[in-house]
Write a protein that holds these residues in place. Sequence first.
Motif, PDB file in Angstrom:
ATOM      1  N   THR A   4     -38.274  68.098 -38.904  1.00 19.82           N
ATOM      2  CA  THR A   4     -38.819  67.807 -39.906  1.00 19.82           C
ATOM      3  C   THR A   4     -40.023  66.573 -39.687  1.00 19.82           C
ATOM      4  OG1 THR A   4     -37.207  66.271 -40.618  1.00 19.82           O
ATOM      5  CG2 THR A   4     -37.128  68.254 -41.279  1.00 19.82           C
ATOM      6  N   THR A   5     -40.893  66.700 -40.814  1.00 20.67           N
ATOM      7  CA  THR A   5     -42.132  65.749 -40.680  1.00 20.67           C
ATOM      8  C   THR A   5     -41.844  64.214 -41.139  1.00 20.67           C
ATOM      9  OG1 THR A   5     -43.377  66.592 -42.269  1.00 20.67           O
ATOM     10  CG2 THR A   5     -43.701  67.497 -40.106  1.00 20.67           C
ATOM     11  N   ASN A   6     -41.160  64.336 -42.312  1.00 21.10           N
ATOM     12  CA  ASN A   6     -40.825  62.997 -42.993  1.00 21.10           C
ATOM     13  C   ASN A   6     -40.518  61.892 -42.092  1.00 21.10           C
ATOM     14  OD1 ASN A   6     -38.864  60.941 -44.520  1.00 21.10           O
ATOM     15  ND2 ASN A   6     -39.655  62.437 -46.175  1.00 21.10           N
ATOM     16  N   LEU A   7     -41.038  60.910 -42.334  1.00 18.26           N
ATOM     17  CA  LEU A   7     -40.966  59.469 -41.683  1.00 18.26           C
ATOM     18  C   LEU A   7     -39.758  58.895 -41.664  1.00 18.26           C
ATOM     19  CD1 LEU A   7     -44.225  59.971 -41.740  1.00 18.26           C
ATOM     20  CD2 LEU A   7     -44.510  57.448 -41.619  1.00 18.26           C
ATOM     21  N   ARG A   8     -38.907  58.959 -42.793  1.00 22.97           N
ATOM     22  CA  ARG A   8     -37.574  58.384 -42.904  1.00 22.97           C
ATOM     23  C   ARG A   8     -36.331  59.140 -42.499  1.00 22.97           C
ATOM     24  NH1 ARG A   8     -36.498  53.327 -43.553  1.00 22.97           N
ATOM     25  NH2 ARG A   8     -35.293  53.461 -45.496  1.00 22.97           N
ATOM     26  N   TYR A   9     -36.404  60.309 -42.541  1.00 22.17           N
ATOM     27  CA  TYR A   9     -35.436  61.068 -42.059  1.00 22.17           C
ATOM     28  C   TYR A   9     -35.748  62.546 -40.971  1.00 22.17           C
ATOM     29  CZ  TYR A   9     -36.210  65.156 -45.139  1.00 22.17           C
ATOM     30  OH  TYR A   9     -36.523  66.238 -45.854  1.00 22.17           O
ATOM     31  N   LYS A  10     -35.194  62.797 -40.177  1.00 25.52           N
ATOM     32  CA  LYS A  10     -35.543  64.032 -39.318  1.00 25.52           C
ATOM     33  C   LYS A  10     -34.177  64.878 -39.344  1.00 25.52           C
ATOM     34  CE  LYS A  10     -39.392  62.252 -38.021  1.00 25.52           C
ATOM     35  NZ  LYS A  10     -40.562  62.976 -38.379  1.00 25.52           N
ATOM     36  N   ALA A  11     -34.333  66.203 -39.451  1.00 24.26           N
ATOM     37  CA  ALA A  11     -33.549  67.309 -39.577  1.00 24.26           C
ATOM     38  C   ALA A  11     -34.024  68.293 -38.487  1.00 24.26           C
ATOM     39  CB  ALA A  11     -33.120  67.990 -40.729  1.00 24.26           C
ATOM     40  N   GLY A  12     -33.167  68.505 -37.297  1.00 21.40           N
ATOM     41  CA  GLY A  12     -33.465  69.720 -36.382  1.00 21.40           C
ATOM     42  C   GLY A  12     -32.457  69.528 -35.215  1.00 21.40           C
ATOM     43  N   LYS A  13     -32.812  70.283 -34.386  1.00 23.53           N
ATOM     44  CA  LYS A  13     -31.811  70.338 -33.082  1.00 23.53           C
ATOM     45  C   LYS A  13     -32.524  69.670 -32.053  1.00 23.53           C
ATOM     46  CE  LYS A  13     -33.531  74.930 -31.950  1.00 23.53           C
ATOM     47  NZ  LYS A  13     -33.164  76.135 -31.765  1.00 23.53           N
ATOM     48  N   ASN A  14     -31.606  69.066 -31.068  1.00 23.03           N
ATOM     49  CA  ASN A  14     -31.933  68.496 -29.645  1.00 23.03           C
ATOM     50  C   ASN A  14     -32.684  67.284 -30.110  1.00 23.03           C
ATOM     51  OD1 ASN A  14     -30.900  70.746 -28.154  1.00 23.03           O
ATOM     52  ND2 ASN A  14     -32.816  72.003 -28.381  1.00 23.03           N
ATOM     53  N   LEU A  15     -32.555  66.501 -31.067  1.00 19.06           N
ATOM     54  CA  LEU A  15     -33.103  65.250 -31.403  1.00 19.06           C
ATOM     55  C   LEU A  15     -32.923  64.247 -30.262  1.00 19.06           C
ATOM     56  CD1 LEU A  15     -32.762  65.275 -35.506  1.00 19.06           C
ATOM     57  CD2 LEU A  15     -34.756  66.082 -34.289  1.00 19.06           C
ATOM     58  N   ASN A  16     -33.716  63.353 -30.036  1.00 14.57           N
ATOM     59  CA  ASN A  16     -33.440  62.417 -29.029  1.00 14.57           C
ATOM     60  C   ASN A  16     -34.102  60.847 -29.702  1.00 14.57           C
ATOM     61  OD1 ASN A  16     -33.547  60.350 -26.775  1.00 14.57           O
ATOM     62  ND2 ASN A  16     -33.267  62.147 -25.606  1.00 14.57           N
ATOM     63  N   TYR A  17     -32.999  60.027 -29.846  1.00 15.80           N
ATOM     64  CA  TYR A  17     -33.298  58.906 -30.603  1.00 15.80           C
ATOM     65  C   TYR A  17     -32.353  57.747 -30.311  1.00 15.80           C
ATOM     66  CZ  TYR A  17     -29.483  61.136 -33.109  1.00 15.80           C
ATOM     67  OH  TYR A  17     -28.333  61.825 -33.403  1.00 15.80           O
ATOM     68  N   PRO A  18     -32.633  56.550 -30.532  1.00 16.15           N
ATOM     69  CA  PRO A  18     -31.817  55.537 -30.189  1.00 16.15           C
ATOM     70  C   PRO A  18     -30.648  55.288 -31.494  1.00 16.15           C
ATOM     71  CG  PRO A  18     -33.669  54.592 -31.179  1.00 16.15           C
ATOM     72  CD  PRO A  18     -33.769  55.935 -31.073  1.00 16.15           C
ATOM     73  N   ALA A  19     -29.533  55.870 -30.974  1.00 16.88           N
ATOM     74  CA  ALA A  19     -28.151  55.958 -31.912  1.00 16.88           C
ATOM     75  C   ALA A  19     -28.108  54.532 -32.793  1.00 16.88           C
ATOM     76  CB  ALA A  19     -27.089  56.592 -31.062  1.00 16.88           C
ATOM     77  N   LYS A  20     -28.164  53.722 -31.973  1.00 15.49           N
ATOM     78  CA  LYS A  20     -27.902  52.298 -32.919  1.00 15.49           C
ATOM     79  C   LYS A  20     -28.793  51.992 -33.934  1.00 15.49           C
ATOM     80  CE  LYS A  20     -25.185  50.129 -28.927  1.00 15.49           C
ATOM     81  NZ  LYS A  20     -25.100  49.020 -28.149  1.00 15.49           N
ATOM     82  N   GLU A  21     -30.054  52.657 -34.005  1.00 20.13           N
ATOM     83  CA  GLU A  21     -30.823  52.337 -34.875  1.00 20.13           C
ATOM     84  C   GLU A  21     -31.142  53.039 -36.131  1.00 20.13           C
ATOM     85  OE1 GLU A  21     -34.576  50.841 -33.348  1.00 20.13           O
ATOM     86  OE2 GLU A  21     -33.631  50.846 -31.117  1.00 20.13           O
ATOM     87  N   VAL A  22     -30.084  54.136 -36.164  1.00 23.71           N
ATOM     88  CA  VAL A  22     -30.430  55.223 -37.039  1.00 23.71           C
ATOM     89  C   VAL A  22     -28.998  55.512 -37.913  1.00 23.71           C
ATOM     90  CG1 VAL A  22     -32.279  56.302 -35.953  1.00 23.71           C
ATOM     91  CG2 VAL A  22     -29.939  57.187 -35.508  1.00 23.71           C
ATOM     92  N   PHE A  23     -29.082  56.146 -38.910  1.00 25.79           N
ATOM     93  CA  PHE A  23     -27.762  56.896 -39.229  1.00 25.79           C
ATOM     94  C   PHE A  23     -27.647  58.075 -38.891  1.00 25.79           C
ATOM     95  CE2 PHE A  23     -25.342  58.516 -43.380  1.00 25.79           C
ATOM     96  CZ  PHE A  23     -24.076  58.599 -42.686  1.00 25.79           C
ATOM     97  N   GLU A  24     -26.719  58.820 -38.236  1.00 22.10           N
ATOM     98  CA  GLU A  24     -26.648  59.940 -37.726  1.00 22.10           C
ATOM     99  C   GLU A  24     -25.622  60.859 -38.373  1.00 22.10           C
ATOM    100  OE1 GLU A  24     -26.375  60.191 -33.684  1.00 22.10           O
ATOM    101  OE2 GLU A  24     -24.443  59.006 -33.766  1.00 22.10           O
ATOM    102  N   LEU A  25     -26.032  62.118 -38.761  1.00 26.09           N
ATOM    103  CA  LEU A  25     -24.889  62.939 -39.423  1.00 26.09           C
ATOM    104  C   LEU A  25     -24.925  64.397 -38.375  1.00 26.09           C
ATOM    105  CD1 LEU A  25     -25.651  63.104 -43.135  1.00 26.09           C
ATOM    106  CD2 LEU A  25     -23.716  62.387 -42.190  1.00 26.09           C
ATOM    107  N   LEU A  26     -24.221  64.479 -37.433  1.00 25.83           N
ATOM    108  CA  LEU A  26     -24.160  65.336 -36.561  1.00 25.83           C
ATOM    109  C   LEU A  26     -23.248  66.427 -37.150  1.00 25.83           C
ATOM    110  CD1 LEU A  26     -23.366  63.241 -33.387  1.00 25.83           C
ATOM    111  CD2 LEU A  26     -25.386  64.240 -34.195  1.00 25.83           C
ATOM    112  N   LYS A  27     -22.670  66.249 -38.248  1.00 29.05           N
ATOM    113  CA  LYS A  27     -22.016  67.496 -38.968  1.00 29.05           C
ATOM    114  C   LYS A  27     -22.619  67.400 -40.459  1.00 29.05           C
ATOM    115  CE  LYS A  27     -17.736  67.870 -35.920  1.00 29.05           C
ATOM    116  NZ  LYS A  27     -16.527  67.640 -35.954  1.00 29.05           N
ATOM    117  N   PRO A  28     -23.629  67.811 -40.664  1.00 20.70           N
ATOM    118  CA  PRO A  28     -24.132  67.892 -42.075  1.00 20.70           C
ATOM    119  C   PRO A  28     -23.603  68.363 -43.171  1.00 20.70           C
ATOM    120  CG  PRO A  28     -25.785  68.449 -40.402  1.00 20.70           C
ATOM    121  CD  PRO A  28     -24.531  68.600 -39.719  1.00 20.70           C
TER     122      PRO A  28
END
Length: 517
Positions: free
Chosen positions: A433-457
């Motif tokens: 997704t292109t939204n600047l405040r959330y991303k939905a997709g596969k194979n995302l790479n990001y600093p886990a400590k700086e985001v809220f992740e839902l691996l099981k949406p």
Amino acid sequence: MSSISILWADDEIDLLRLHVRFLEEKGISIRTTNSGDGAIDWVKQEQYDIVFLDEQMPGMSGLEALAEIKRLKPETPVVMITKSEEEFIMEEAIGSKISDYLIKPVNPNQILLSIKKILDQKRLITRKTTSDYQTEFRKISMEIGACTNFKDWMALYRKLVYWELELERSEDHSMDEIMLMQKQEANSEFARFVRRNYEDWFTRDFADRPMLSQDVFRHRVFNQLNESSPVLFVVIDNLRYDQWKILQPEISNLFQVEQEELYFSILPTSTQYARNAMFAGLMPSEIAKLYPEWWTYDEEEGGKNQHEMDLLGKQIQRLGMNVRFKYEKVTNSRAGKKLVDESNQLFQHPLSVVVYNFVDMLSHARTDSEMIRELAADEAAYRSLTLSWFKHSYLLDLLEVAAERKIRVVLSTDHGTIKVDNPVKIVGDRNTTTNLRYKAGKNLNYPAKEVFELLKPEKAFLPKSNVSTAYVFAQGNDFFAYPNNYNYYVNYYRNTFQHGGISMEEMMIPLITLKPR
């Protein structure tokens, strides 16, 4: 007070010499005249800080002189002094925008107090507001760490907005940086609170969790319906609580605020998810499952909220209700005018639902337009633009018609927005997704400590276009940026208003019940 210059017009000014001398001893310069015509002549020649005007003078009356002074020098404060307490005189004077109203006989201290009130009011209010916030700052800092449930956070957010608006009105900018830092601290703790509790809310009864997007119609709109009076539900897209507070005085001229509350937007705090959930009375994954033809995934082309009317109809049907309703979406002034012109047809329905997209368009325009960026350079200017739009909008016209017809109104929004300035690097494939405040997709790479992740949406009732789809949300004033062309991307989007992630501004949003006066 040595630089203050006063003009005093009274046909008995010779009897007020002791008053004049008292004020001159305080360092105040006073010009006197015994007629309204004389007052006009002096106002044409010189600039005065205040004009004291006797209401009953031979020749030109005080009210006539007041009208002419306001025409010549509209910014000059005028104090009306009169022997009469007749209501129409007070109304005439107040309608002419006087700064104070005194009843004879007046004593020197009354005059001095009026001068101080007019000229020193802003300075004194500013000084007290700053002092009070400095005291409150310590209490709020302690409360931030003590918030344990959603009610605590709602109360804290209300308090922060209150002080932000108070400091804005006082025009004291010395505390701006401190207020900003305190909001950032609160948002950081708020994000931790949401991460710990968000998935758990969907396992609790309604009474044990905050009201969420899917609850709004069932718990705050449908329960307003009765046979005697229609209900108008107004959704102003992207309206924050602070923006509601600056609109409230205008709306309060028409309606009594029967209930002011906050509810929580679901994640992502975006129209596609939050507003569809509101109209459907369902979470996004439930919509995608029950009505796949009406759900468009992020990576798919096409509008993401084209079926709000259909979803609302299905919610009414599922609840076993028999309610005729009218749905309208206003995206430009032409549509707004048409709606007002045809309001008789609109209010023939027990339930009218109107969506206004202006505030959402304003936030996007601020991103894309340099001129709008300059007009809404900060939070205060962003609020001011919202108020200016509302005062001249067809929405206000529609509310005036509703008030005149004694129609109950529920006013709300689908999510808020936040000014972002801190980039967080993220990598995803071309379907992300292109939204600047959330991303939905596969194979995302990001600093886990700086985001809220839902691996099981599915635990948060979010749809998955792919078996390995995950969601990640930016927090506070962060925004996601791709490593490719990073500097250009960051400079373009920094200090813009965005939504989709986790912040008090995006998630805790107004839900207002209005009763006609």
